[in-house]
Design an enzyme around this catalytic site. Structure first.
Site, PDB file in Angstrom:
ATOM      1  N   THR A 110      -0.718  -2.356   7.408  1.00 16.97           N
ATOM      2  CA  THR A 110      -0.637  -3.814   7.529  1.00 16.97           C
ATOM      3  C   THR A 110      -1.384  -4.477   6.369  1.00 16.97           C
ATOM      4  O   THR A 110      -1.740  -5.636   6.428  1.00 16.97           O
ATOM      5  CB  THR A 110      -1.179  -4.254   8.902  1.00 16.97           C
ATOM      6  OG1 THR A 110      -0.411  -3.593   9.928  1.00 16.97           O
ATOM      7  CG2 THR A 110      -1.010  -5.733   9.143  1.00 16.97           C
ATOM      8  N   HIS A 111      -1.601  -3.742   5.290  1.00 16.32           N
ATOM      9  CA  HIS A 111      -2.379  -4.241   4.170  1.00 16.32           C
ATOM     10  C   HIS A 111      -1.494  -4.904   3.122  1.00 16.32           C
ATOM     11  O   HIS A 111      -1.386  -4.455   1.990  1.00 16.32           O
ATOM     12  CB  HIS A 111      -3.197  -3.102   3.552  1.00 16.32           C
ATOM     13  CG  HIS A 111      -4.058  -2.403   4.554  1.00 16.32           C
ATOM     14  ND1 HIS A 111      -4.519  -1.113   4.389  1.00 16.32           N
ATOM     15  CD2 HIS A 111      -4.560  -2.820   5.742  1.00 16.32           C
ATOM     16  CE1 HIS A 111      -5.260  -0.770   5.437  1.00 16.32           C
ATOM     17  NE2 HIS A 111      -5.290  -1.795   6.266  1.00 16.32           N
ATOM     18  N   ASN A 112      -0.860  -5.988   3.511  1.00 17.10           N
ATOM     19  CA  ASN A 112      -0.080  -6.795   2.579  1.00 17.10           C
ATOM     20  C   ASN A 112      -1.029  -7.687   1.782  1.00 17.10           C
ATOM     21  O   ASN A 112      -1.997  -8.218   2.333  1.00 17.10           O
ATOM     22  CB  ASN A 112       0.927  -7.659   3.344  1.00 17.10           C
ATOM     23  CG  ASN A 112       1.900  -6.830   4.144  1.00 17.10           C
ATOM     24  OD1 ASN A 112       2.871  -6.312   3.614  1.00 17.10           O
ATOM     25  ND2 ASN A 112       1.652  -6.702   5.435  1.00 17.10           N
ATOM     26  N   GLN A 138      -4.665   6.777   1.205  1.00 19.55           N
ATOM     27  CA  GLN A 138      -4.300   5.368   1.195  1.00 19.55           C
ATOM     28  C   GLN A 138      -4.239   4.928  -0.258  1.00 19.55           C
ATOM     29  O   GLN A 138      -5.256   4.659  -0.890  1.00 19.55           O
ATOM     30  CB  GLN A 138      -5.329   4.547   1.972  1.00 19.55           C
ATOM     31  CG  GLN A 138      -4.950   3.108   2.119  1.00 19.55           C
ATOM     32  CD  GLN A 138      -5.797   2.392   3.156  1.00 19.55           C
ATOM     33  OE1 GLN A 138      -5.363   1.421   3.729  1.00 19.55           O
ATOM     34  NE2 GLN A 138      -7.000   2.851   3.423  1.00 19.55           N
ATOM     35  N   GLN A 167       0.860  -1.179   0.000  1.00 20.87           N
ATOM     36  CA  GLN A 167       0.000   0.000   0.000  1.00 20.87           C
ATOM     37  C   GLN A 167       0.898   1.232   0.000  1.00 20.87           C
ATOM     38  O   GLN A 167       1.943   1.244   0.656  1.00 20.87           O
ATOM     39  CB  GLN A 167      -0.879   0.029   1.253  1.00 20.87           C
ATOM     40  CG  GLN A 167      -2.090   0.925   1.143  1.00 20.87           C
ATOM     41  CD  GLN A 167      -3.381   0.140   0.960  1.00 20.87           C
ATOM     42  OE1 GLN A 167      -3.749  -0.656   1.793  1.00 20.87           O
ATOM     43  NE2 GLN A 167      -4.075   0.384  -0.135  1.00 20.87           N
TER      44      GLN A 167
END
Length: 571
Positions: A500-502, A424, A332
């Site tokens: 934490t948006h893997n 984002q 991200q």
């Protein structure tokens, strides 16, 4: 020698959002399900009056123990990968409910463009718009096809919100009204209006009012305490698996949860799984759980690592671009933001909720013209008021010393005189960004760690600057006396928290040549194995992933029931 237990209908690896949803749906359908969770058990009572920022916010009590298992990272294949010894860029959850317990609650739907990104980009701009090495692809499923599952997840969780004027069509309204609008949020709305933008209240899993969902689960409204991200919710107001789907599965009498159970291999023979092997963390004993169907629903890294260690699916080879397990890792672009400092106006920043905010999608997806831009896609821009906690809330203008009397006086002065507007950004997949097993470093059991190969590209740098500039214009329009915003995006830094948006590594698609699972999350190479989570994303959108993960879990549950009845690959 491993102990073998009696066979069950379904075994689930990881009991978070995806695992909890699938457990509830399958047990309601009459199947016997065993859920294996490597972390400890959890309940709402654990968080009564535990607003401990040091314990949860800085010492990461709810996260994976990196001394026992971590990941390794390198920016490219020419450099040596090293283990992540302390948390930085992202946080890996642990325990019953997974990251669904300590998330913020932001519950966006992806845009229709996101699911058909390659075909729609080429259709509008031509093939040359996609640079060499970028490996974006369509999901094999459209927004209209996934929309009913979004609707199910939002009704399960009681999402509070209002219609996104630039989003996809909805089959029904949000189940609860939007959250409260604070003075800072109202300033954002008015500034966005003057700039001809389209603001809407952020979709929130922090309930705006008391709510009973279709499964009969009743939860209380949010108290705006400001302790959402990295914390469990003592009120149950923030939707999480422990207070929504897990009780439903438990009530059927057909669900058995085994915590402290670290699954290390999927056992398979002749193209089908026969069960899993796990280690009891408390005793060290190895145990085999046979099952007719194996469902892998842990975090992105763990999904990929388990398949690679189990030799299930063809590993990705970056030199040839062939193989699928580990392919299309994406992250991200979360640094395109601006912060405004106000000399004569104060805000109650200490009060808030994880998904309290206002968003705009004017610069997300393909909602704006990219013809003269050196990037594709975009990102959501939002003002959020999650609650500024005392230890980590030290905002000071650029040029201020990072320690000493000046830092102390200005951090106190500006503690309630700042407004942040953040973007984002999406993350596109590239041939040389991937996940594989590290050949040097191992975990406490002697198994290889997962290795990340990733860095920011020109696509990310251009996108970050663009979004930061738009954020700064909004903050300026809001009347800030000083505005700081990103001017250049440097190399990816794994030491600084970003998101934490893997995503990616077990991606979804319409054929086995470039994907690992079909649109029901069923593996092409093992028809009785379903892999569910953000690991399915072929690239990452400009949003939080949870709503899409929840939707995919509902679709996977539907597919598992169909498979149980008829067998074979689902169409």
């Amino acid at each position: 020698m491993a102990k073998t237990l009696p066979k069950t209908d379904v075994v689930i690896v990881g009991v978070g959002w995806a695992g909890g949803i699938i457990a509830a749906e399958l047990t309601k359908s009459g199947l016997n399900v065993v859920g294996l969770e490597r972390g400890k058990e959890r309940k709402t009572e654990d968080y009564f009056m535990v607003h401990d920022e040091l314990r949860y916010g800085l010492r990461y009590e709810m996260m994976q123990d990196l001394s026992k298992e971590t990941i390794t990272f390198r920016s490219n294949e020419k450099t040596r990968a090293l283990p992540m010894r302390q948390y930085g860029s992202f946080l890996i959850g642990d325990g019953l409910g997974g990251a669904g317990v300590h998330w913020n609650g932001q519950t966006y739907r992806f845009l229709p463009y996101d699911f058909e990104i390659r075909s729609k980009t080429i259709e509008k701009y031509g093939k040359n718009k996609i640079p060499a090495g970028m490996t974006i692809q369509d999901w094999g499923i459209t927004y209209d096809e996934i929309e009913p599952y979004y609707d199910k997840f939002e009704k399960l969780t009681g999402i509070s919100g209002e219609v996104n004027p630039l989003g996809g069509k909805r089959s029904s309204p949000f189940p609860t009204p939007p959250m409260k609008k604070t003075p800072a949020m109202q300033m954002f709305v008015e500034a966005a209006g003057r700039l001809k933008l389209n603001p809407y209240m952020m979709p929130s899993a922090n309930l705006s009012e008391n709510y009973t969902n279709p499964d009969g689960i009743t939860r209380a409204a949010c108290q705006y305490c400001g302790y959402c991200e990295r914390f469990g919710c003592e009120y149950g107001a923030k939707a999480d698996p422990v207070v929504t789907v897990i009780p439903v599965a438990n009530k059927t009498g057909k669900f058995e949860i085994r915590t402290h159970s670290n699954v290390r291999r999927i056992l398979h023979k002749g193209g089908k799984a026969t069960g899993v092997m796990y280690t009891d963390v408390t005793t060290g004993e190895e145990i085999i759980q046979p099952a007719d169907i194996v469902v892998v629903t842990s975090y992105v890294f763990n999904n990929v690592r388990l398949l690679l260690m189990s030799e299930l699916g063809k590993p990705y080879d970056s030199s040839t671009g062939t193989g699928v397990i580990g392919r299309n890792y994406a992250y991200q672009v979360a640094k395109g933001s601006a912060i405004g400092f106000f000399e004569n106006q104060q805000f109650n920043n200490f009060a808030g909720a994880g998904a309290l905010g206002v968003s705009i999608d004017d610069y997300n997806g393909d909602n704006f013209d990219h013809s003269d831009l050196n990037f594709i896609h975009g990102g959501v821009i939002a003002i959020g008021q999650p609650g500024s906690r005392p230890i980590q809330n030290n905002p000071v203008p650029s040029g201020t010393a990072s320690w000493g009397s000046e830092f102390k006086s200005k951090s106190v002065h500006y503690s309630n005189r700042t407004i942040g507007v953040g973007a984002q950004g999406s993350s596109m997949s590239f041939k040389h960004h991937f996940l594989d097993l590290d050949s040097a470093y191992k975990d406490v059991y002697g198994d290889p760690l997962l290795r990340i190969t990733f860095d920011f590209e020109d696509q990310d740098r251009e996108l970050a600057k663009f979004l930061a500039d738009r954020c700064s214009k909004i903050v300026t329009e809001m009347g800030a006396d000083k505005v700081d915003y990103l001017k250049e995006l440097g190399p990816y830094d794994i030491m600084t928290y970003q998101s934490t948006h893997n995503t990616g590594g077990v991606i979804m698609g319409s054929n086995p040549g470039n994907s690992a699972v079909n649109t029901y999350s069923q593996m092409w190479d093992a028809e009785n194995v379903f892999v569910v989570g953000a690991s399915s994303f072929p690239q990452n959108a400009g949003y939080n992933p949870t709503n899409t993960v929840g939707a995919l879990a509902y679709r996977a549950a539907e597919g598992i029931v169909k498979y149980r009845e008829k067998g074979g690959l689902l169409g």
